[in-house]
Write a protein that holds these residues in place. Structure first.
Motif, PDB file in Angstrom:
ATOM      1  N   GLU A 157      73.007  10.708-123.226  1.00 40.62           N
ATOM      2  CA  GLU A 157      73.087   9.590-124.168  1.00 40.62           C
ATOM      3  C   GLU A 157      72.479   8.311-123.595  1.00 40.62           C
ATOM      4  O   GLU A 157      72.681   7.222-124.133  1.00 40.62           O
ATOM      5  N   ALA A 158      71.743   8.415-122.493  1.00 36.04           N
ATOM      6  CA  ALA A 158      71.043   7.252-121.933  1.00 36.04           C
ATOM      7  C   ALA A 158      69.849   6.907-122.817  1.00 36.04           C
ATOM      8  O   ALA A 158      69.054   7.772-123.167  1.00 36.04           O
ATOM      9  N   TYR A 159      69.748   5.643-123.152  1.00 39.63           N
ATOM     10  CA  TYR A 159      68.703   5.200-124.076  1.00 39.63           C
ATOM     11  C   TYR A 159      67.471   4.664-123.343  1.00 39.63           C
ATOM     12  O   TYR A 159      67.553   4.183-122.217  1.00 39.63           O
ATOM     13  N   GLY A 160      66.354   4.756-124.024  1.00 45.16           N
ATOM     14  CA  GLY A 160      65.106   4.164-123.569  1.00 45.16           C
ATOM     15  C   GLY A 160      64.229   3.904-124.773  1.00 45.16           C
ATOM     16  O   GLY A 160      64.563   4.290-125.902  1.00 45.16           O
ATOM     17  N   GLU A 161      63.111   3.248-124.538  1.00 44.23           N
ATOM     18  CA  GLU A 161      62.157   2.920-125.593  1.00 44.23           C
ATOM     19  C   GLU A 161      60.808   3.533-125.220  1.00 44.23           C
ATOM     20  O   GLU A 161      59.882   2.809-124.815  1.00 44.23           O
ATOM     21  N   PRO A 162      60.689   4.862-125.282  1.00 47.60           N
ATOM     22  CA  PRO A 162      59.502   5.541-124.746  1.00 47.60           C
ATOM     23  C   PRO A 162      58.219   5.097-125.445  1.00 47.60           C
ATOM     24  O   PRO A 162      58.158   5.014-126.665  1.00 47.60           O
TER      25      PRO A 162
END
Length: 278
Positions: A157-162
């Motif tokens: 559930e770790a978020y990023g903005e790929p």
């Protein structure tokens, strides 16, 4: 005017090279092993980036602009040679991590920050292209997805903005060719904040088959990453994932301002790279 492009064996560097050539620019390709490069006809390959300062004058002869990957450990030699050669503008592929509060101690941020600082003090015009997480980072999942349609993650559930590598390259090319981008830093992010699980789901949609996510411990993930990454880099990446666990971000980047259009979504990247996961 000749533009030197470093890192041409990387996805971003090669995309920069190809976009410049498509625009009719004179390009020279740089690599620590130029003889191994597969270059288009008429593009010269030169040695660069292996710590050999003696190769820099030849690589930079006649060059006025440079697309530069971070020259870890050799930035002082590069700056000196670039000034001697009359380089006017350097577009640096940096990292969004330099904006973090712990940039001075973060191993990834620091390696880019020292290059930014050297260029800022050099008297040469610069543009810093600071991408967040590359969409191509998910290619590390390609083996498990091909083999068993499964990804093992400590922080699903770790978020990023790929961000799509073509967007990074296009921002860099605009900075090289258009007026108004000098001595400016650009944040280059994807258009949406996605958890790792959501990225896996979009890859599954692209290949047309379900892909399971298996939660594992922090230590299990660390052991797996250590197979191909140094310990400090592994720990930095896992620390970042832990901080972003369940925490969506705001994809407030500069792609729209520079390119006049939104950044490419991760779903598009997944469809374009589906064969790597099948």
């Amino acid at each position: 005017m000749t533009i030197l492009v470093t890192g041409v064996r990387g996805r971003v560097g090669r995309a920069v090279l190809d976009q410049l050539l498509a625009g009719g620019e004179a390009v020279r390709a740089a690599s620590s092993s130029p003889g191994e490069l597969d270059l288009p006809e008429g593009v010269e390959g030169v040695r660069f980036g292996d710590g050999g300062a003696e190769a820099l004058p030849a690589a930079l002869a006649g060059v006025r602009k440079v697309f530069l990957y971070a020259v870890r450990g050799g930035v002082a030699d590069f700056v000196a040679a670039a000034k001697e050669a009359g380089v006017e503008h350097v577009v640096l592929l940096s990292s969004l991590s330099v904006e973090s509060q712990d940039a001075e101690t973060d191993v990834i941020a620091r390696s880019h920050l020292v290059v930014e600082q050297a260029l800022s003090a050099s008297g040469i015009d610069w543009t810093f292209v600071r991408p967040g997480a590359f969409a191509t980072n998910t290619l590390q999942w390609s083996g498990p997805i091909r083999a068993e349609r499964r990804v093992r993650l400590a922080y699903p559930e770790a978020y990023g903005e790929p961000v799509h590598e073509s967007d990074i390259a296009e921002v860099s090319v605009r900075a090289l060719l258009e007026d108004g981008h000098r001595n400016t830093a650009y944040r280059v992010l994807g258009p949406e904040s996605l958890s790792s699980r959501q990225q896996v789901e979009q890859i599954a949609d692209a290949i047309g088959e379900p892909v399971a996510v298996t939660p594992i411990s922090h230590q299990q993930q660390r052991d797996e990453l250590l197979r191909f990454l140094p310990g400090p880099v592994t720990d930095t990446l896992l620390s970042y994932q832990a901080r972003r666990d369940g925490v969506p971000g705001k994809p407030e980047g500069d792609v729209q301002a520079v390119l006049g259009r939104p950044a490419r979504p991760f779903a598009q990247w997944a469809w374009e790279h589906a064969e790597a996961f099948r």
